[in-house]
Design a protein around this motif. Structure first.
Motif, PDB file in Angstrom:
ATOM      1  N   ILE A   1     -19.596  59.495  -3.784  1.00  0.00           N
ATOM      2  CA  ILE A   1     -20.486  58.990  -2.277  1.00  0.00           C
ATOM      3  C   ILE A   1     -20.427  60.458  -1.562  1.00  0.00           C
ATOM      4  O   ILE A   1     -21.954  60.406  -1.068  1.00  0.00           O
ATOM      5  CB  ILE A   1     -19.552  58.030  -2.029  1.00  0.00           C
ATOM      6  CG1 ILE A   1     -19.331  57.063  -2.852  1.00  0.00           C
ATOM      7  CG2 ILE A   1     -20.135  58.015  -0.611  1.00  0.00           C
ATOM      8  CD1 ILE A   1     -18.331  55.518  -2.604  1.00  0.00           C
TER       9      ILE A   1
ATOM     10  N   THR B   1     -24.556  61.240  -0.569  1.00  0.00           N
ATOM     11  CA  THR B   1     -24.473  60.999   1.098  1.00  0.00           C
ATOM     12  C   THR B   1     -25.353  62.485   1.471  1.00  0.00           C
ATOM     13  O   THR B   1     -26.632  62.450   2.710  1.00  0.00           O
ATOM     14  CB  THR B   1     -23.511  60.608   1.798  1.00  0.00           C
ATOM     15  OG1 THR B   1     -22.895  59.727   1.838  1.00  0.00           O
ATOM     16  CG2 THR B   1     -23.907  60.995   3.630  1.00  0.00           C
TER      17      THR B   1
ATOM     18  N   SER C   1     -20.479  52.922  -6.146  1.00  0.00           N
ATOM     19  CA  SER C   1     -19.794  53.942  -7.119  1.00  0.00           C
ATOM     20  C   SER C   1     -18.285  53.643  -5.794  1.00  0.00           C
ATOM     21  O   SER C   1     -18.586  53.346  -4.944  1.00  0.00           O
ATOM     22  CB  SER C   1     -19.876  55.563  -7.202  1.00  0.00           C
ATOM     23  OG  SER C   1     -18.843  56.459  -7.406  1.00  0.00           O
TER      24      SER C   1
ATOM     25  N   ASN D   1     -21.567  51.783   2.504  1.00  0.00           N
ATOM     26  CA  ASN D   1     -22.621  52.963   3.424  1.00  0.00           C
ATOM     27  C   ASN D   1     -21.596  53.410   4.512  1.00  0.00           C
ATOM     28  O   ASN D   1     -21.538  52.138   5.006  1.00  0.00           O
ATOM     29  CB  ASN D   1     -23.801  52.400   3.787  1.00  0.00           C
ATOM     30  CG  ASN D   1     -24.145  53.608   2.666  1.00  0.00           C
ATOM     31  OD1 ASN D   1     -23.316  53.745   1.743  1.00  0.00           O
ATOM     32  ND2 ASN D   1     -25.875  53.056   2.343  1.00  0.00           N
TER      33      ASN D   1
ATOM     34  N   TYR E   1     -23.338  51.375  -1.924  1.00  0.00           N
ATOM     35  CA  TYR E   1     -23.559  52.992  -2.741  1.00  0.00           C
ATOM     36  C   TYR E   1     -22.820  52.126  -4.087  1.00  0.00           C
ATOM     37  O   TYR E   1     -21.907  50.937  -4.109  1.00  0.00           O
ATOM     38  CB  TYR E   1     -22.097  54.379  -2.964  1.00  0.00           C
ATOM     39  CG  TYR E   1     -22.707  54.716  -1.699  1.00  0.00           C
ATOM     40  CD1 TYR E   1     -22.821  54.934  -0.710  1.00  0.00           C
ATOM     41  CD2 TYR E   1     -24.120  55.634  -2.607  1.00  0.00           C
ATOM     42  CE1 TYR E   1     -22.792  55.542   0.422  1.00  0.00           C
ATOM     43  CE2 TYR E   1     -25.157  56.843  -1.338  1.00  0.00           C
ATOM     44  CZ  TYR E   1     -23.827  56.827  -0.120  1.00  0.00           C
ATOM     45  OH  TYR E   1     -24.346  57.608   0.399  1.00  0.00           O
TER      46      TYR E   1
END
Length: 196
Positions: free
Chosen positions: A86, A90, A80, A196, A78
């Motif tokens: 996040i 997701t 960020s 992730n 991600y």
């Protein structure tokens, strides 16, 4: 361009599936909106229905393929380090996967409960349930309600991509366009990015 994802970018498979499904979802909405313009019993209405069914089942097949690829490879990191951003991203992605799976299944269940045959490219698909008028109405209404929700869902997803590009100025949108994003915020130049 790489075939599979790496930590910075999406591969050709992920990008192709993403945009192919976007086109198919657009066709699914166009075909069902076309349906209402034609009188019952006309060839044009029958074609709009058939197109909607073919596109819907194509989406169902492709979302299964897409989920398989998602599980077989890692997604890019991600762009960020904000845990809330996040988490929202997701959730949005899994809701979209659920939407792309449940919509065609509900359409198939509706036709089955109505006792209608579902013939795609000359092959008759199995009935998922026995004919039941009350059940057909529940499936059809659910299909329509979730379909309306889909407009909002897809709009929010598109808006998020634009916000990342223009407001946050990261490479989220560029990555899904298959463009290099060296000048943007990537894991290589920001080691604090959350994986992730």
């Amino acid at each position: 361009m790489k075939v599979l994802n790496d930590k910075n970018s999406f591969g050709l498979v992920s990008i192709s599936l993403h945009w192919l499904m976007a086109v198919l979802i657009l066709l699914a909405y166009i075909s069902i909106e076309m349906h209402d313009f034609f009188d019952k019993g006309t060839d044009a209405r029958a074609f709009a229905d058939y197109l909607h069914h073919v596109v819907g089942l194509s989406i169902l097949a492709l979302v299964i393929v897409r989920l398989a690829f998602k599980l077989m490879q890692k997604s890019p990191t991600y762009l960020s380090n904000d845990p809330m951003q996040i988490k929202l991203a997701t959730i949005m992605h899994w809701v979209l996967y659920g939407f792309m799976f449940i919509m065609p299944v509900l359409g198939w269940l509706t036709l089955s409960a109505e006792g209608k045959e579902l013939i795609i490219l000359g092959a008759q698909l199995p009935q998922l349930v026995t004919a039941n008028h009350d059940l057909a109405e529940i499936f059809e209404e659910s299909h329509e309600i979730i379909g309306q929700f889909g407009y909002l869902l897809i709009g929010v997803h598109a808006l998020a991509g634009l916000l990342h590009h223009y407001l946050f100025q990261d490479a989220t949108l560029l990555r899904m366009l298959g463009k290099k994003a060296d000048q943007h915020n990537t894991p290589d130049n920001n080691p604090e990015l959350v994986k992730n």
